[in-house]
Write a protein that holds these residues in place. Sequence first.
Motif, mmCIF file in Angstrom:
data_model
loop_
_atom_site.group_PDB
_atom_site.id
_atom_site.type_symbol
_atom_site.label_atom_id
_atom_site.label_comp_id
_atom_site.label_asym_id
_atom_site.label_seq_id
_atom_site.Cartn_x
_atom_site.Cartn_y
_atom_site.Cartn_z
ATOM 1 N N ILE A 286 0.843 -1.202 0.000
ATOM 2 C CA ILE A 286 0.000 0.000 0.000
ATOM 3 C C ILE A 286 0.873 1.245 0.000
ATOM 4 C CG2 ILE A 286 -1.773 1.286 1.245
ATOM 5 C CD1 ILE A 286 -2.752 -1.351 -0.044
ATOM 6 N N LEU A 287 1.929 1.244 0.805
ATOM 7 C CA LEU A 287 2.842 2.391 0.822
ATOM 8 C C LEU A 287 3.455 2.622 -0.555
ATOM 9 C CD1 LEU A 287 4.632 1.832 4.236
ATOM 10 C CD2 LEU A 287 3.163 3.752 3.627
ATOM 11 N N ASN A 288 3.846 1.558 -1.224
ATOM 12 C CA ASN A 288 4.417 1.694 -2.570
ATOM 13 C C ASN A 288 3.381 2.190 -3.565
ATOM 14 O OD1 ASN A 288 6.937 0.853 -1.740
ATOM 15 N ND2 ASN A 288 6.590 -1.267 -2.290
ATOM 16 N N GLN A 289 2.142 1.723 -3.420
ATOM 17 C CA GLN A 289 1.064 2.153 -4.320
ATOM 18 C C GLN A 289 0.866 3.666 -4.244
ATOM 19 O OE1 GLN A 289 -0.804 0.301 -6.445
ATOM 20 N NE2 GLN A 289 -2.091 2.007 -7.034
ATOM 21 N N TYR A 290 0.967 4.205 -3.034
ATOM 22 C CA TYR A 290 0.777 5.650 -2.836
ATOM 23 C C TYR A 290 2.107 6.387 -2.713
ATOM 24 C CZ TYR A 290 -4.201 4.990 -2.508
ATOM 25 O OH TYR A 290 -5.509 4.707 -2.802
ATOM 26 N N GLU A 291 3.187 5.757 -3.149
ATOM 27 C CA GLU A 291 4.516 6.374 -3.234
ATOM 28 C C GLU A 291 4.964 7.000 -1.916
ATOM 29 O OE1 GLU A 291 4.148 9.032 -6.550
ATOM 30 O OE2 GLU A 291 4.098 7.373 -7.979
ATOM 31 N N ASN A 292 4.748 6.264 -0.810
ATOM 32 C CA ASN A 292 5.144 6.711 0.529
ATOM 33 C C ASN A 292 4.625 8.114 0.861
ATOM 34 O OD1 ASN A 292 6.499 4.342 1.253
ATOM 35 N ND2 ASN A 292 8.337 5.005 0.161
ATOM 36 N N SER A 293 3.397 8.384 0.475
ATOM 37 C CA SER A 293 2.798 9.698 0.712
ATOM 38 C C SER A 293 2.753 10.022 2.205
ATOM 39 C CB SER A 293 1.372 9.717 0.151
ATOM 40 O OG SER A 293 0.718 10.905 0.528
ATOM 41 N N LYS A 294 3.091 11.249 2.550
ATOM 42 C CA LYS A 294 3.032 11.659 3.951
ATOM 43 C C LYS A 294 1.583 11.799 4.418
ATOM 44 C CE LYS A 294 3.378 16.607 3.013
ATOM 45 N NZ LYS A 294 4.101 17.831 3.302
ATOM 46 N N PHE A 295 0.634 11.799 3.500
ATOM 47 C CA PHE A 295 -0.778 11.914 3.837
ATOM 48 C C PHE A 295 -1.417 10.566 4.154
ATOM 49 C CE2 PHE A 295 0.202 15.223 0.645
ATOM 50 C CZ PHE A 295 0.119 16.324 1.472
ATOM 51 N N LEU A 296 -0.736 9.472 3.830
ATOM 52 C CA LEU A 296 -1.286 8.128 3.992
ATOM 53 C C LEU A 296 -1.170 7.648 5.434
ATOM 54 C CD1 LEU A 296 -2.396 5.520 2.636
ATOM 55 C CD2 LEU A 296 -0.026 4.820 2.367
ATOM 56 N N LYS A 297 -2.296 7.189 5.981
ATOM 57 C CA LYS A 297 -2.346 6.616 7.329
ATOM 58 C C LYS A 297 -3.001 5.240 7.219
ATOM 59 C CE LYS A 297 -1.267 10.716 8.993
ATOM 60 N NZ LYS A 297 0.082 11.108 8.943
ATOM 61 N N ILE A 298 -2.290 4.199 7.607
ATOM 62 C CA ILE A 298 -2.852 2.845 7.580
ATOM 63 C C ILE A 298 -3.561 2.606 8.905
ATOM 64 C CG2 ILE A 298 -2.320 0.386 7.480
ATOM 65 C CD1 ILE A 298 -0.096 1.074 5.513
ATOM 66 N N ASP A 299 -4.852 2.281 8.810
ATOM 67 C CA ASP A 299 -5.674 2.112 10.002
ATOM 68 C C ASP A 299 -5.668 0.681 10.527
ATOM 69 O OD1 ASP A 299 -6.514 4.819 9.824
ATOM 70 O OD2 ASP A 299 -7.965 4.251 8.313
ATOM 71 N N LYS A 300 -5.829 -0.283 9.617
ATOM 72 C CA LYS A 300 -6.004 -1.653 10.069
ATOM 73 C C LYS A 300 -5.623 -2.622 8.954
ATOM 74 C CE LYS A 300 -9.664 -4.567 11.980
ATOM 75 N NZ LYS A 300 -11.086 -4.627 12.312
ATOM 76 N N VAL A 301 -4.996 -3.724 9.330
ATOM 77 C CA VAL A 301 -4.691 -4.804 8.391
ATOM 78 C C VAL A 301 -5.311 -6.066 8.975
ATOM 79 C CG1 VAL A 301 -2.894 -6.135 7.254
ATOM 80 C CG2 VAL A 301 -2.518 -3.718 7.726
ATOM 81 N N GLU A 302 -6.216 -6.680 8.220
ATOM 82 C CA GLU A 302 -6.827 -7.909 8.714
ATOM 83 C C GLU A 302 -6.650 -9.031 7.700
ATOM 84 O OE1 GLU A 302 -11.367 -8.013 8.464
ATOM 85 O OE2 GLU A 302 -10.933 -5.865 8.653
ATOM 86 N N LYS A 303 -6.328 -10.203 8.219
ATOM 87 C CA LYS A 303 -6.124 -11.371 7.378
ATOM 88 C C LYS A 303 -7.479 -11.930 6.966
ATOM 89 C CE LYS A 303 -3.632 -15.739 7.527
ATOM 90 N NZ LYS A 303 -2.793 -16.573 8.377
ATOM 91 N N LEU A 304 -7.676 -12.123 5.665
ATOM 92 C CA LEU A 304 -8.946 -12.636 5.181
ATOM 93 C C LEU A 304 -8.913 -14.151 5.021
ATOM 94 C CD1 LEU A 304 -9.843 -9.971 2.490
ATOM 95 C CD2 LEU A 304 -10.698 -10.170 4.813
ATOM 96 N N TRP A 305 -7.988 -14.651 4.229
ATOM 97 C CA TRP A 305 -7.875 -16.102 4.043
ATOM 98 C C TRP A 305 -6.504 -16.435 3.489
ATOM 99 C CZ3 TRP A 305 -11.042 -13.163 0.848
ATOM 100 C CH2 TRP A 305 -10.707 -13.143 -0.493
ATOM 101 N N LYS A 306 -6.180 -17.718 3.590
ATOM 102 C CA LYS A 306 -4.884 -18.207 3.134
ATOM 103 C C LYS A 306 -5.082 -18.933 1.817
ATOM 104 C CE LYS A 306 -0.792 -20.332 4.939
ATOM 105 N NZ LYS A 306 -0.088 -20.331 6.173
#
Length: 76
Positions: free
Chosen positions: A55-75
């Motif tokens: 996600i950070l790479n997708q938004y080019e390490n934007s200083k505006f980007l805040k990651i709230d939550k990462v949840e595992k869906l399935w394997k």
Amino acid sequence: MRLVIRNNLPFTIKFFDYFKVKFHLEYHHKDGTKEEDYNSLIVHAEDEDAAKKMILNQYENSKFLKIDKVEKLWKY
């Protein structure tokens, strides 16, 4: 991860998981107002850290980007 022997050559197979990454972009305007755009993406990654990095790479390490939550869906 598991070790597999094929044609007398060992190699490993990595298993990836699907993660839902919730995040928002937070903008502070000169007039003092704050704007937030919320979004989420489902990514195919090895672990939570790799999912965040995607996600950070997708938004080019934007200083505006805040990651709230990462949840595992399935394997896979």
